[in-house]
Motif scaffolding. Sequence first.
Motif, short mmCIF file in Angstrom:
data_model
loop_
_atom_site.label_atom_id
_atom_site.label_comp_id
_atom_site.label_asym_id
_atom_site.label_seq_id
_atom_site.Cartn_x
_atom_site.Cartn_y
_atom_site.Cartn_z
N THR A 197 4.35 -13.24 -2.28
CA THR A 197 3.51 -12.02 -1.86
C THR A 197 3.81 -10.88 -2.14
OG1 THR A 197 3.32 -13.51 0.42
CG2 THR A 197 2.58 -11.07 0.49
N ALA A 198 4.93 -10.50 -2.23
CA ALA A 198 5.25 -9.06 -2.92
C ALA A 198 4.71 -8.48 -4.04
CB ALA A 198 6.97 -8.64 -2.49
N ASP A 199 4.88 -9.54 -4.85
CA ASP A 199 4.43 -9.41 -6.00
C ASP A 199 2.99 -9.42 -6.33
OD1 ASP A 199 7.02 -8.96 -7.31
OD2 ASP A 199 7.25 -11.04 -7.22
N VAL A 200 2.45 -10.68 -6.14
CA VAL A 200 1.09 -10.88 -6.33
C VAL A 200 0.06 -10.08 -5.46
CG1 VAL A 200 1.55 -13.01 -7.13
CG2 VAL A 200 0.92 -12.75 -4.66
N GLU A 201 0.43 -9.50 -4.20
CA GLU A 201 -0.47 -8.63 -3.66
C GLU A 201 -0.03 -7.33 -3.88
OE1 GLU A 201 -2.89 -9.49 -1.89
OE2 GLU A 201 -2.56 -11.58 -1.20
N GLY A 202 0.86 -6.87 -4.76
CA GLY A 202 0.66 -5.35 -5.02
C GLY A 202 1.95 -4.51 -4.37
N TYR A 203 2.48 -5.19 -3.51
CA TYR A 203 3.50 -4.49 -2.66
C TYR A 203 4.55 -3.81 -3.32
CZ TYR A 203 1.15 -6.17 1.66
OH TYR A 203 0.11 -6.08 2.62
N ASP A 204 5.19 -4.82 -4.35
CA ASP A 204 6.19 -4.48 -5.31
C ASP A 204 5.82 -3.00 -6.12
OD1 ASP A 204 8.82 -5.27 -6.52
OD2 ASP A 204 7.41 -5.06 -8.25
N SER A 224 3.40 3.69 1.67
CA SER A 224 2.12 3.66 2.51
C SER A 224 0.93 4.51 1.90
CB SER A 224 2.27 3.97 4.04
OG SER A 224 2.89 5.32 4.11
N ASP A 225 1.17 5.58 1.36
CA ASP A 225 0.38 6.40 0.65
C ASP A 225 -0.32 5.95 -0.61
OD1 ASP A 225 1.03 8.61 2.50
OD2 ASP A 225 2.59 8.95 1.11
N VAL A 226 -0.05 4.88 -1.12
CA VAL A 226 -0.49 4.00 -2.26
C VAL A 226 -1.58 3.21 -2.00
CG1 VAL A 226 0.10 2.71 -4.32
CG2 VAL A 226 1.64 4.46 -3.24
N TYR A 227 -2.59 3.29 -2.62
CA TYR A 227 -3.73 2.65 -2.36
C TYR A 227 -3.36 1.06 -3.21
CZ TYR A 227 -8.40 0.04 -2.83
OH TYR A 227 -9.37 -0.88 -2.80
N ARG A 228 -3.78 -0.16 -2.44
CA ARG A 228 -3.17 -1.21 -3.22
C ARG A 228 -4.06 -2.36 -3.14
NH1 ARG A 228 -1.84 -5.68 -0.57
NH2 ARG A 228 -2.10 -4.32 1.29
N GLU A 229 -4.22 -3.05 -4.33
CA GLU A 229 -5.04 -4.42 -4.28
C GLU A 229 -4.27 -5.35 -5.22
OE1 GLU A 229 -8.98 -4.20 -5.91
OE2 GLU A 229 -9.47 -2.54 -4.56
N GLY A 230 -4.11 -6.60 -4.89
CA GLY A 230 -3.43 -7.77 -5.51
C GLY A 230 -4.29 -8.40 -6.71
N ILE A 231 -3.70 -9.55 -7.07
CA ILE A 231 -4.30 -10.21 -8.17
C ILE A 231 -4.97 -11.45 -7.89
CG2 ILE A 231 -2.86 -9.01 -9.91
CD1 ILE A 231 -1.49 -11.81 -10.25
N ARG A 269 -2.20 4.63 -6.86
CA ARG A 269 -2.75 3.36 -6.69
C ARG A 269 -2.34 2.52 -7.68
NH1 ARG A 269 -5.74 7.12 -9.91
NH2 ARG A 269 -6.92 6.45 -11.54
N VAL A 270 -2.47 1.05 -7.03
CA VAL A 270 -2.41 -0.17 -7.59
C VAL A 270 -3.20 -1.13 -7.60
CG1 VAL A 270 -0.67 -2.12 -7.63
CG2 VAL A 270 0.17 0.04 -7.46
N TYR A 271 -4.03 -1.60 -8.75
CA TYR A 271 -4.92 -2.66 -8.78
C TYR A 271 -5.05 -3.22 -9.99
CZ TYR A 271 -7.59 1.68 -9.91
OH TYR A 271 -8.03 2.60 -10.45
N PRO A 272 -5.69 -4.50 -9.97
CA PRO A 272 -5.99 -4.99 -11.34
C PRO A 272 -7.18 -4.51 -11.88
CG PRO A 272 -6.80 -6.55 -9.55
CD PRO A 272 -5.94 -5.31 -8.82
N ALA A 273 -6.97 -4.31 -13.32
CA ALA A 273 -8.21 -3.38 -13.98
C ALA A 273 -8.58 -4.09 -15.25
CB ALA A 273 -7.65 -1.90 -14.05
N LEU A 274 -9.50 -3.85 -15.72
CA LEU A 274 -9.76 -4.04 -17.13
C LEU A 274 -9.35 -2.99 -17.85
CD1 LEU A 274 -12.19 -5.73 -15.83
CD2 LEU A 274 -13.49 -5.42 -17.86
N VAL A 275 -8.58 -3.19 -19.11
CA VAL A 275 -7.80 -2.31 -20.13
C VAL A 275 -8.52 -2.69 -21.57
CG1 VAL A 275 -5.72 -1.58 -20.90
CG2 VAL A 275 -5.88 -2.25 -18.63
N PRO A 276 -8.98 -1.86 -22.16
CA PRO A 276 -9.55 -1.94 -23.65
C PRO A 276 -8.11 -2.71 -24.40
CG PRO A 276 -10.20 -0.20 -22.66
CD PRO A 276 -9.16 -0.50 -21.60
#
Length: 435
Positions: A197-204, A224-231, A269-276
């Motif tokens: 969970t800590a990894d795939v949900e972006g907490y780490d 807690s200040d960091v916007y977070r989304e996992g994969i 912020r942490v989230y999955p994103a498209l990267v060229p």
Amino acid sequence: MSESSRPIGVAVLGMGNVGTEVVRILTQNAADLRARIGAPLVLRGVAVRDASRAREGVDPALLTDDPHSLVARDDVDMVVELIGGIEPARALIKTALESGKSVVTANKALIAAHSGELAKAAEDNRVDLYFEAAVAGAIPVIRPLTQSLAGDSVNRVAGIVNGTTNYILSEMDETGAGYGKVLAEAGRLGYAEADPTADVEGYDAASKAAILASIAFHSRVTASDVYREGITKITSKDLEAAKKFDCTVKLLAICERIQTADGEKISARVYPALVPLEHPLATVNGAFNAVAVEAENAGRLMFYGQGAGGAPTASAVLGDLVMAARNRVYHGRGPLESTYASLPIASIDEVPTRYYVSMKVADKPGVLQQVAGEFAARDVSIAAVRQEGAGTDARLIVVTHRASDRAQSETVAALEQMDSVIKVSSVLRLEGTND
């Protein structure tokens, strides 16, 4: 006995993968470490859960299941905390600092949540608190930010800081396998914990982003200040579609200064994103990490390497230990916490981003015009549109230009209410472009 030759007593708390490697290096490289420091490092004890179980290469007399007593010993000058978690690690570190003992830790969750409290204890007692290994394993990131770039102004820090998620996304991209199958394989290979969970949900990654933002922008930022989304919602179809736009998908940690209507703020912020594909971070695969730092005068700096693992992380821990020991021998001090800027934290709504939106739509005339109208209504400009399939499998993929995240998310919400949009299948952000 002169100060330069007096032994420096070290206590190690925790003997998992990293702790085992730290003890090994301390023992095997004792002569080299002494030469580099100017005094010998002597292992006084190792705190473990079960002191009755033998550890290869460790004198059983050094093992204890009482970390509090070990930290309190008069012959312990420095403490290496590798237990993890918040408690009892926080209490042990604070006790050590208040007792005049320098501390080295790899505990990102603790530093992200309690850096202010621990930094004050270190400053009040004129000792060091080092945590290079807390962010990217063997990759030196903290020290360049606190020392090499101390005279510069950092504008952005972005990168891949979690090896588990990068391995999963890399394998999904390369093999076309689904998330669940690759996660299971990552667990079998030891890249993913039993509870990932800590990894795939972006907490780490969020904890690491908080540490990087705090240091880079001289402001206190917590996890807690960091916007977070996992994969967990990323599908093989997302990766297939990304390739058609010459992109891949990465879980990114992004920390940057942004200008808002209320002045300068920090976005973390942490989230999955498209990267060229032409972006340097797109080529970072497997369990490797990479961090890009953009500074006013130095420009872009890239740091790449092993972001986890026993030996790589132990290398960073020993680097901190040597620095703290040198300071003790030569009466120096490491960098203190710097929070003079005290910049406010921006909400995700204020952040300018680009969106990739994939939706299943009704196969009939006028749908594209209706969809485009929802974007235009909120001043979100469309950069590219791709139509795929037909009939019940008709899909529409839209990539936007940069707009506020609030406007982008409101547009997606409006699309979900449209009769002609059967389902919004995927929403990802696009990073690494200037559009």
